[in-house]
Design an enzyme around this catalytic site. Structure first.
Site, PDB file in Angstrom:
ATOM      1  N   GLN A 260      97.416  40.561  67.356  1.00  0.00           N
ATOM      2  CA  GLN A 260      98.604  41.221  66.488  1.00  0.00           C
ATOM      3  C   GLN A 260      98.865  42.704  66.851  1.00  0.00           C
ATOM      4  O   GLN A 260      97.943  43.358  67.234  1.00  0.00           O
ATOM      5  CB  GLN A 260      98.248  41.179  65.091  1.00  0.00           C
ATOM      6  CG  GLN A 260      97.267  41.771  64.561  1.00  0.00           C
ATOM      7  CD  GLN A 260      96.555  41.346  63.095  1.00  0.00           C
ATOM      8  OE1 GLN A 260      97.382  40.584  62.390  1.00  0.00           O
ATOM      9  NE2 GLN A 260      95.418  41.729  62.811  1.00  0.00           N
TER      10      GLN A 260
ATOM     11  N   HIS B 284      94.201  44.853  45.089  1.00  0.00           N
ATOM     12  CA  HIS B 284      92.714  44.230  45.342  1.00  0.00           C
ATOM     13  C   HIS B 284      91.917  44.519  44.192  1.00  0.00           C
ATOM     14  O   HIS B 284      90.838  43.390  44.191  1.00  0.00           O
ATOM     15  CB  HIS B 284      92.161  45.278  46.490  1.00  0.00           C
ATOM     16  CG  HIS B 284      92.970  45.130  47.735  1.00  0.00           C
ATOM     17  ND1 HIS B 284      94.023  45.842  48.280  1.00  0.00           N
ATOM     18  CD2 HIS B 284      92.568  44.403  48.629  1.00  0.00           C
ATOM     19  CE1 HIS B 284      94.371  45.684  49.589  1.00  0.00           C
ATOM     20  NE2 HIS B 284      93.495  44.558  49.612  1.00  0.00           N
TER      21      HIS B 284
ATOM     22  N   ASP C 280      90.923  45.068  56.627  1.00  0.00           N
ATOM     23  CA  ASP C 280      91.389  46.788  56.338  1.00  0.00           C
ATOM     24  C   ASP C 280      90.217  47.207  55.404  1.00  0.00           C
ATOM     25  O   ASP C 280      90.127  48.406  55.132  1.00  0.00           O
ATOM     26  CB  ASP C 280      92.581  46.717  55.642  1.00  0.00           C
ATOM     27  CG  ASP C 280      92.662  45.649  54.329  1.00  0.00           C
ATOM     28  OD1 ASP C 280      91.550  45.494  53.634  1.00  0.00           O
ATOM     29  OD2 ASP C 280      93.628  45.026  54.301  1.00  0.00           O
TER      30      ASP C 280
ATOM     31  N   ALA D 230      88.305  32.113  60.088  1.00  0.00           N
ATOM     32  CA  ALA D 230      87.662  31.944  58.966  1.00  0.00           C
ATOM     33  C   ALA D 230      87.409  30.440  58.650  1.00  0.00           C
ATOM     34  O   ALA D 230      86.060  30.130  58.392  1.00  0.00           O
ATOM     35  CB  ALA D 230      88.632  32.292  57.669  1.00  0.00           C
TER      36      ALA D 230
ATOM     37  N   ASP E  12      90.944  36.730  51.046  1.00  0.00           N
ATOM     38  CA  ASP E  12      92.212  37.724  51.182  1.00  0.00           C
ATOM     39  C   ASP E  12      92.968  37.451  52.453  1.00  0.00           C
ATOM     40  O   ASP E  12      92.736  38.168  53.581  1.00  0.00           O
ATOM     41  CB  ASP E  12      91.421  39.290  51.202  1.00  0.00           C
ATOM     42  CG  ASP E  12      92.514  40.341  51.280  1.00  0.00           C
ATOM     43  OD1 ASP E  12      93.479  39.836  50.690  1.00  0.00           O
ATOM     44  OD2 ASP E  12      92.094  41.430  51.345  1.00  0.00           O
TER      45      ASP E  12
END
Length: 549
Positions: A279, A311, A333, A388, A406
């Site tokens: 990406q 978060h 991240d 995942a 997430d």
């Protein structure tokens, strides 16, 4: 003296018949001429498929929902190819000149399509009103134009190859389509494995246009030049040189164009812009007191001024029970890991991240690593690069006390299988007894049906759920996976679903650690009641073969 002539066939007017052409006067042997025509078919087919894939890829990147964008491009283009084939019937008597003009136009339109689409998105995408549909309108327009031009190629090439040596129609069609399909295969494989990773979307489309115009000009001006008048040859040569000049100039300026377009999309505060194998990652701000924002493929992943609220709401309720081993799906991240590592009882955090480039940036970028409290420097954190869903299939059962999903919004096509019943079944399998799974399920207020479909899907996988939501802490642009770049369109809340395999989990915060900065127990309880008030009943679960988002 009037020459005698054969009578016309019944029903055919002599003044309406196309002029009869004899064998083409070629500078090479007929066998070589046929080979060159088929080679041109091969090249043109490869270029045509690259244009098609480039439109699909760029539209998916700019507008999301890859299934919709691919369906629009493919269906419109195939329809337009039929129109182009019919329109080419009128050009058969001028097959050589018509094909030359056709390839020149196709090279210009196809080569510049990606840059034009990106420009409209960058400079008019946030105008609102009818202008908001500008990129979609342009996508359809380019699909139509390119489809018409591609569809007109085969009838003209059929006429040219028959002029070299007459053969039965079935044999000629077989030869042409064999070259066409093989060229399409090469173009289809070259785009994702060579052009896109090494040149990017804009440069690859410009290069494809250059190859296209050279192939068309070489065939017509080299092999069939005697079919053209001197004036036609000069016009075609000048047009080809002009198109090559436009494409070459655009290729030289493409980096400057990208920088200007990126600033138009993200503002003047772009600090990092890198394209990984997965990406495009853009970081804005993060210095001189400016909040750090992270964009992935043009979509806001988090906004620094309220990412902590997102978060904390995602991780803290899930970690209020046993939490020795934590699994984070996504979260490259490092911000979800930061929240988990605040709890001294956490002994291991496994992160399954799709993009190693994002993990590397989260480790090394000063502003991003400072924001995640240098989570990747903690010895308890272990990173696995992978998708995942596939990773869960090979994970050991009953391993984790907490699983945090997430992930991007469920409405994005690429994420749909990560919100499926099968995915939640795999996640349930890796939960230890009394383990908890928490899922970011998209906004509640703006897309309540999608949110409650996530909840229904989790229940269908045998989980007991506790849905909740929190509001964004600031006005204007709010953070969260999958948000668009336009502040006016950004939903102002986040929805989550906490689940266990045993009983309905309580929504509470861990009292053994310092309380979250942005979230209180009273707010969490009130927001859970607010989310429950929006419940949509009667929804069916989403599965791999029947996605419902």
């Amino acid at each position: 003296m009037i020459e005698p002539h054969a009578p016309a066939l019944p029903g055919v007017r002599p003044d309406r018949e196309p002029p009869s052409h004899g064998p083409a006067r070629l500078p090479v042997r007929p066998a070589t001429g046929r080979f060159l025509v088929l080679a041109c078919v091969f090249v043109c087919a490869a270029c045509g498929l690259v244009y098609e894939l480039e439109l699909v890829a760029l539209a998916s990147y700019l507008m999301g929902d890859s299934v919709t964008q691919a369906s629009v491009v493919l269906s419109v283009m195939v329809f337009a190819m039929g129109i182009g084939s019919l329109a080419a019937k009128r050009l058969r008597r001028f097959a050589a000149a018509g094909f030359g003009a056709l390839e020149t136009t196709l090279a210009l339109v196809g080569g510049c399509s990606a840059m034009s689409l990106y420009a409209v998105f960058a400079w008019t995408g946030d105008w609102g009103g009818l202008w908001a549909y500008g990129p979609r309108v342009l996508l359809v327009a380019f699909s139509l134009a390119i489809g018409v031009l591609i569809g007109a190629e085969v009838p003209l090439l059929m006429e040219l190859i028959q002029r070299i040596r007459r053969q039965d129609a079935g044999g000629a069609v077989a030869d042409l389509f064999a070259a066409d399909y093989v060229g399409a295969l090469v173009g289809g494989l070259a785009f994702p494995f060579l052009l896109l990773p090494f040149l990017g979307q804009l440069t690859s489309s410009l290069l494809t246009g250059g190859v296209n115009v050279v192939a068309g000009a070489a065939l017509v001006l080299g092999l069939f030049r005697r079919d053209l008048t001197c004036r036609a040859r000069c016009l075609l040569l000048v047009a080809n040189i002009a198109v090559l000049g436009v494409l070459a100039s655009a290729a030289v300026l493409v980096d400057d164009f990208e920088r200007a377009a990126r600033q138009a999309v993200y503002g003047d505060d772009v600090r990092v812009a890198v394209r990984t194998g997965v990406q495009e990652i853009v970081l804005t701000g993060g210095t001189d007191g400016r909040p750090l924002d992270l964009y992935l493929d043009g979509r806001l992943r988090f906004a620094g001024r309220d990412e902590r609220r997102y978060h904390e709401a995602l991780v803290q309720p899930a970690i209020s029970g046993p939490h020795t081993r934590v699994l984070i799906l996504g979260g490259g991240d490092g911000l979800a890991a930061r929240e988990a590592l605040d709890h001294p009882g956490v002994r291991r955090v496994d992160i399954v991240a799709l993009d190693p480039g994002l993990v590397r940036l989260a480790r090394t970028d000063p502003a991003l690593s400072r924001l995640n409290d240098h989570a990747y420097g903690d010895s308890r954190v272990h990173v696995v690069t992978g998708e995942a869903f596939q990773w869960l299939r090979g994970a050991r059962p009953s391993t984790y006390d907490v699983v945090v999903a997430d992930l991007p919004d469920p409405g994005m096509t690429a994420s749909t299988k990560l919100y499926s019943q099968e995915f939640y079944g795999l996640a349930r399998r890796v939960l230890a007894p009394s383990g908890r799974l928490v899922v970011h399920a998209g906004p509640v207020a703006g897309r309540s049906r999608a949110f409650w479909t996530v909840e229904a899907t989790m229940r269908a996988a045998g989980l007991h759920t506790a849905p909740y939501r929190v509001d964004g802490s600031g006005a204007g642009l709010t953070a969260g996976p999958g948000r668009s770049t336009g502040g006016s369109r950004a939903p102002r809340d986040w929805g989550f679903v906490l689940a266990t395999a045993d009983t309905r989990p309580p929504l509470r915060l861990d009292r053994q650690v310092p309380p979250p900065r942005t979230l209180t127990q009273a707010e969490l309880t009130a927001d859970a009641r607010a989310a429950e008030a929006t419940r949509v009943t009667g929804l069916r679960p989403s599965t791999l073969v029947h996605p419902r988002y």
